[in-house]
Write an enzyme that holds these catalytic residues in place. Structure first.
Site, PDB file in Angstrom:
ATOM      1  CE  LYS A 184      49.688  -6.212  29.802  1.00 45.57           C
ATOM      2  NZ  LYS A 184      49.418  -7.499  30.500  1.00 45.57           N
ATOM      3  CE1 TYR A 226      51.633 -10.975  26.982  1.00 45.90           C
ATOM      4  CE2 TYR A 226      49.917  -9.955  25.666  1.00 45.90           C
ATOM      5  CZ  TYR A 226      50.790  -9.914  26.736  1.00 45.90           C
ATOM      6  OH  TYR A 226      50.820  -8.821  27.575  1.00 45.90           O
ATOM      7  CG  PHE A 286      45.870 -16.584  30.890  1.00 42.33           C
ATOM      8  CD1 PHE A 286      46.748 -15.865  30.098  1.00 42.33           C
ATOM      9  CD2 PHE A 286      46.385 -17.370  31.919  1.00 42.33           C
ATOM     10  CE1 PHE A 286      48.120 -15.921  30.302  1.00 42.33           C
ATOM     11  CE2 PHE A 286      47.770 -17.433  32.135  1.00 42.33           C
ATOM     12  CZ  PHE A 286      48.627 -16.704  31.328  1.00 42.33           C
ATOM     13  NE  ARG A 338      59.854  -9.270  35.643  1.00 39.28           N
ATOM     14  CZ  ARG A 338      58.763  -9.835  35.118  1.00 39.28           C
ATOM     15  NH1 ARG A 338      58.287  -9.391  33.961  1.00 39.28           N
ATOM     16  NH2 ARG A 338      58.132 -10.810  35.736  1.00 39.28           N
ATOM     17  CB  THR A 350      51.481 -10.948  37.131  1.00 33.24           C
ATOM     18  OG1 THR A 350      52.819 -11.094  36.676  1.00 33.24           O
ATOM     19  CG2 THR A 350      50.522 -11.201  35.985  1.00 33.24           C
ATOM     20  CG  ASN A 368      48.590  -7.130  34.064  1.00 29.73           C
ATOM     21  OD1 ASN A 368      48.505  -6.756  32.895  1.00 29.73           O
ATOM     22  ND2 ASN A 368      49.396  -8.104  34.441  1.00 29.73           N
ATOM     23  CG  HIS A 407      54.246  -6.982  28.526  1.00 31.81           C
ATOM     24  ND1 HIS A 407      54.182  -8.287  28.958  1.00 31.81           N
ATOM     25  CD2 HIS A 407      55.373  -6.883  27.781  1.00 31.81           C
ATOM     26  CE1 HIS A 407      55.224  -8.942  28.475  1.00 31.81           C
ATOM     27  NE2 HIS A 407      55.960  -8.117  27.757  1.00 31.81           N
ATOM     28  CD  GLU A 457      58.246  -9.354  25.586  1.00 34.06           C
ATOM     29  OE1 GLU A 457      58.513  -8.287  26.185  1.00 34.06           O
ATOM     30  OE2 GLU A 457      57.712 -10.320  26.135  1.00 34.06           O
TER      31      GLU A 457
HETATM   32  P1  CMP Z   1      51.956  -9.815  31.158  1.00 32.21           P
HETATM   33  O1  CMP Z   1      53.042  -9.395  32.052  1.00 32.21           O
HETATM   34  O2  CMP Z   1      51.691  -9.009  29.933  1.00 32.21           O
HETATM   35  O3  CMP Z   1      52.220 -11.332  30.713  1.00 32.21           O
HETATM   36  C1  CMP Z   1      51.176 -12.217  30.345  1.00 32.21           C
HETATM   37  C2  CMP Z   1      49.828 -11.672  30.648  1.00 32.21           C
HETATM   38  O4  CMP Z   1      48.812 -12.638  30.772  1.00 32.21           O
HETATM   39  C3  CMP Z   1      49.831 -10.996  32.034  1.00 32.21           C
HETATM   40  O5  CMP Z   1      50.583  -9.842  32.017  1.00 32.21           O
HETATM   41  C4  CMP Z   1      48.359 -10.835  32.269  1.00 32.21           C
HETATM   42  O6  CMP Z   1      47.806  -9.765  31.505  1.00 32.21           O
HETATM   43  C5  CMP Z   1      47.861 -12.159  31.711  1.00 32.21           C
HETATM   44  N1  CMP Z   1      47.743 -13.188  32.768  1.00 32.21           N
HETATM   45  C6  CMP Z   1      48.699 -13.769  33.479  1.00 32.21           C
HETATM   46  N2  CMP Z   1      48.198 -14.675  34.328  1.00 32.21           N
HETATM   47  C7  CMP Z   1      46.871 -14.655  34.131  1.00 32.21           C
HETATM   48  C8  CMP Z   1      45.799 -15.373  34.705  1.00 32.21           C
HETATM   49  N3  CMP Z   1      45.995 -16.291  35.654  1.00 32.21           N
HETATM   50  N4  CMP Z   1      44.574 -15.098  34.269  1.00 32.21           N
HETATM   51  C9  CMP Z   1      44.368 -14.182  33.301  1.00 32.21           C
HETATM   52  N5  CMP Z   1      45.372 -13.468  32.705  1.00 32.21           N
HETATM   53  C10 CMP Z   1      46.594 -13.714  33.118  1.00 32.21           C
END
Ligand code: CMP
Length: 138
Positions: free
Chosen positions: A9, A49, A57, A85, A91, A112, A115, A126
């Site tokens: 990311k 997404y 979010f 994973r 996450t 984070n 992905h 995806e």
């Molecule tokens: P990802 O694994 O890419 O899948 C969805 C993304 O949404 C996740 O990683 C985070 O980047 C984001 N995400 C998931 N939960 C939250 C949350 N509670 N608040 C903000 N961002 C979130």
């Protein structure tokens, strides 16, 4: 053999850890079947997404994902989805195991760093969202 979509990311690219992240995949037996670096538009991030469109979010996540370049990869190997994973960690980096990418590099639950697809169905969607057959080089 299984395939999964991986994204480094914008925060991971900004932190200059592309090489370190790819090395972790390779050291854990995942091969790279496709790779490219792109700067997603807001619309492209929203489409990727789409399953999260009703989450609070969604707007902030898609702003973040379109603020700078990302590295898109198709990882290949035995149990690639689960293995990726495991290497990424939870996450929320506060809950991620030591030694995982998110524990070591993530800023917070949104920024984070990586992905990874969470099921064979999402991997198929995806991978197809970003790569065509010509770009899958193995
Ligand atoms: P990802 O694994 O890419 O899948 C969805 C993304 O949404 C996740 O990683 C985070 O980047 C984001 N995400 C998931 N939960 C939250 C949350 N509670 N608040 C903000 N961002 C979130």
């Amino acid at each position: 053999m299984e395939r999964t979509l991986s994204i480094i990311k914008p925060d991971g690219v900004e932190k200059n850890v592309i090489g370190e992240i790819i090395a972790r995949f390779e050291k854990n037996g995942l091969g790279i079947a496709a790779l490219k670096m792109v700067h997603l538009s807001k619309k492209e991030a929203e489409g990727f997404y789409i399953v999260h469109k009703d989450r609070p979010f969604y707007g902030s996540l898609t702003d973040f994902m379109s603020r700078g370049p990302v590295v898109l990869m198709v990882l290949e190997g035995e149990n690639a989805i689960a293995k990726n994973r495991e290497i990424m960690g939870a996450t929320n980096p506060e809950q991620a195991e030591p030694g995982t990418i998110r524990k070591d590099f993530a800023t917070n639950i949104e920024e984070n760093t990586v992905h990874g697809s969470d099921s064979p169905e999402s991997a198929a969607f995806e991978i197809g969202y970003f790569f065509n057959a010509f770009e899958l080089v193995r």
